[in-house]
Design a protein around this motif. Structure first.
Motif, mmCIF file in Angstrom:
data_model
loop_
_atom_site.group_PDB
_atom_site.id
_atom_site.type_symbol
_atom_site.label_atom_id
_atom_site.label_comp_id
_atom_site.label_asym_id
_atom_site.label_seq_id
_atom_site.Cartn_x
_atom_site.Cartn_y
_atom_site.Cartn_z
ATOM 1 N N UNK A 152 57.449 32.031 12.314
ATOM 2 C CA UNK A 152 57.795 31.981 10.906
ATOM 3 C C UNK A 152 58.710 30.797 10.638
ATOM 4 N N UNK A 153 58.603 30.223 9.446
ATOM 5 C CA UNK A 153 59.499 29.156 9.049
ATOM 6 C C UNK A 153 60.783 29.758 8.497
ATOM 7 N N UNK A 154 61.841 29.014 8.621
ATOM 8 C CA UNK A 154 63.090 29.517 8.079
ATOM 9 C C UNK A 154 64.260 28.767 8.660
ATOM 10 N N UNK A 155 65.428 29.381 8.571
ATOM 11 C CA UNK A 155 66.672 28.794 9.035
ATOM 12 C C UNK A 155 67.184 29.602 10.218
ATOM 13 N N UNK A 156 67.579 28.914 11.265
ATOM 14 C CA UNK A 156 67.883 29.564 12.536
ATOM 15 C C UNK A 156 69.374 29.542 12.826
ATOM 16 N N UNK A 157 69.882 30.689 13.291
ATOM 17 C CA UNK A 157 71.237 30.767 13.829
ATOM 18 C C UNK A 157 71.118 31.059 15.316
ATOM 19 N N UNK A 207 68.533 32.926 30.882
ATOM 20 C CA UNK A 207 68.428 31.638 31.564
ATOM 21 C C UNK A 207 69.217 31.663 32.864
ATOM 22 N N UNK A 208 68.566 31.270 33.959
ATOM 23 C CA UNK A 208 69.213 31.253 35.258
ATOM 24 C C UNK A 208 68.962 32.541 36.015
ATOM 25 N N UNK A 209 69.411 32.558 37.264
ATOM 26 C CA UNK A 209 69.185 33.727 38.125
ATOM 27 C C UNK A 209 70.421 34.604 38.228
ATOM 28 N N UNK A 210 71.596 34.034 38.125
ATOM 29 C CA UNK A 210 72.820 34.813 38.180
ATOM 30 C C UNK A 210 73.959 34.017 38.776
ATOM 31 N N UNK A 211 75.118 33.903 38.040
ATOM 32 C CA UNK A 211 75.273 34.447 36.686
ATOM 33 C C UNK A 211 74.294 33.793 35.717
ATOM 34 N N UNK A 212 73.958 34.522 34.667
ATOM 35 C CA UNK A 212 72.944 34.048 33.731
ATOM 36 C C UNK A 212 73.579 33.667 32.406
ATOM 37 N N UNK A 213 72.829 32.906 31.652
ATOM 38 C CA UNK A 213 73.208 32.566 30.281
ATOM 39 C C UNK A 213 72.228 33.278 29.369
ATOM 40 N N UNK A 214 72.750 34.112 28.468
ATOM 41 C CA UNK A 214 71.905 34.831 27.514
ATOM 42 C C UNK A 214 72.021 34.144 26.165
ATOM 43 N N UNK A 215 70.881 33.695 25.652
ATOM 44 C CA UNK A 215 70.855 32.996 24.368
ATOM 45 C C UNK A 215 70.030 33.792 23.370
ATOM 46 N N UNK A 216 70.573 33.974 22.174
ATOM 47 C CA UNK A 216 69.839 34.656 21.108
ATOM 48 C C UNK A 216 69.691 33.688 19.942
ATOM 49 N N UNK A 217 68.501 33.642 19.377
ATOM 50 C CA UNK A 217 68.247 32.867 18.160
ATOM 51 C C UNK A 217 67.591 33.790 17.146
ATOM 52 N N UNK A 218 68.019 33.694 15.909
ATOM 53 C CA UNK A 218 67.433 34.489 14.834
ATOM 54 C C UNK A 218 67.016 33.545 13.716
ATOM 55 N N UNK A 219 65.775 33.686 13.271
ATOM 56 C CA UNK A 219 65.245 32.871 12.188
ATOM 57 C C UNK A 219 65.155 33.716 10.936
ATOM 58 N N UNK A 220 65.832 33.270 9.876
ATOM 59 C CA UNK A 220 65.895 33.998 8.615
ATOM 60 C C UNK A 220 65.230 33.182 7.516
ATOM 61 N N UNK A 221 64.741 33.880 6.505
ATOM 62 C CA UNK A 221 64.169 33.199 5.355
ATOM 63 C C UNK A 221 65.242 32.671 4.416
ATOM 64 N N UNK A 222 66.409 33.271 4.440
ATOM 65 C CA UNK A 222 67.464 32.933 3.489
ATOM 66 C C UNK A 222 68.067 31.571 3.775
ATOM 67 N N UNK A 223 68.458 30.881 2.709
ATOM 68 C CA UNK A 223 69.213 29.636 2.819
ATOM 69 C C UNK A 223 70.666 29.818 2.395
ATOM 70 N N UNK A 224 71.029 31.040 2.033
ATOM 71 C CA UNK A 224 72.378 31.321 1.549
ATOM 72 C C UNK A 224 73.391 31.130 2.683
#
Length: 281
Positions: free
Chosen positions: A1-6, A90-107
């Motif tokens: 989906x298109x949108x704005x990502x945090x 990401x990685x085997x351990x210790x790991x890096x956990x990354x979350x990205x959320x794409x929203x429709x809002x531009x507010x």
């Protein structure tokens, strides 16, 4: 989906298998995310995640690569605009956990709140890791720790320096020029939080003034709960003024952790904006 990502990421002192369990096992997700109605096991699965008494997300699993990628679409209460969320381990351990959320809002306020929510959630995940109980595959939502068991929400503390020696920002004649207050008489009756939902009034339960250098307010952030306590103080030097706000009492609010954190963040944003106004009145 298109949108704005945090995006937000944290380092986890564990291996990829443990990090994955925290994402997909209901008994472990409860410690940092919410009450998941069952384990996440396959693509095209629908799962409800309750993060509070009246806060439920409906989640549809779009992609899974065990111990590496979890991707889903999500809707608050099942009816709000759909967002897409992706976890990368990401990685085997210790790991890096990354979350990205794409929203429709531009507010900007909505994007800010989405980012802050993930910051709070992943902070709870890190805190839950050492004590996370082992949960057998297929276990239900029992066990683990509720988001309400998270560490106490911190106080709000913000300040700014005003290049206006001799000005009295807490004097009654100028106070309403920058502080979001209203009421038919004095002292004011309402304190306003202004965000993407518009201006919202919160009752002022107590009002105390110490000359022109301190104002203390009891603000009813949640009806039926003890009021939060805000102090606005000014310190003068020959060259400038320091205006400081300290707002306490968030941990005493009878709310689930996530709702409490969002409310506290909205007051924080309001105080930051209010001090900016004071600097330009």
């Amino acid at each position: 989906m298109r949108g704005f990502t945090v995006e937000h990421a944290v380092e986890l002192p564990c291996d990829a298998a443990t990090a994955w369990e925290m994402l997909v096992r209901a008994g472990r997700a409860r410690a940092w995310w919410g009450r998941m109605e069952g384990d996440i096991t396959h693509v095209a699965q629908e799962v409800a995640v309750s993060t509070g008494a009246s806060s439920v997300y409906h989640v549809w699993i779009e992609a899974m690569v065990p111990e590496h990628v979890l991707e889903f679409t999500s809707a608050y209460l099942g009816v709000s605009p759909v967002t897409r969320v992706r976890f990368d381990v990401l990685g085997a351990g210790p790991v890096r956990l990354r979350v990205t959320e794409t929203l429709e809002s531009t507010d900007p306020a909505t994007l800010y709140q989405a980012r802050r929510l993930w910051q709070h959630r992943l902070a709870r995940l890190v805190a839950a890791l050492p004590a996370a109980p082992a949960v057998a595959p297929g276990a239900g939502a029992g066990g683990g720790y509720a988001p309400g068991d998270a560490p106490p929400v911190g106080d709000i503390s913000v300040c700014c320096t005003l290049d206006r020696p001799g000005w009295r920002p807490l004097h009654r004649a100028v106070l309403r020029d920058w502080l979001p207050l209203s009421g038919p008489a004095w002292p004011p009756r309402w304190f306003y939080v202004i965000d993407s939902e518009g201006p919202r009034p919160f009752p002022i339960i107590r009002w105390r003034v110490h000359f022109d250098d301190l104002i203390a307010l009891g603000i009813e952030a949640v009806r039926g709960c003890p009021p939060t306590e805000a102090e606005v103080a000014v310190t003068a030097t020959p060259a400038a003024l320091e205006l400081r706000v300290r707002h306490t009492g968030w941990s005493a609010l009878d709310l689930d952790a996530e709702t409490r954190e969002v409310l506290r963040d909205r007051f924080l944003a309001t105080w930051q904006h209010t001090l900016q106004r004071a600097a330009h009145v």
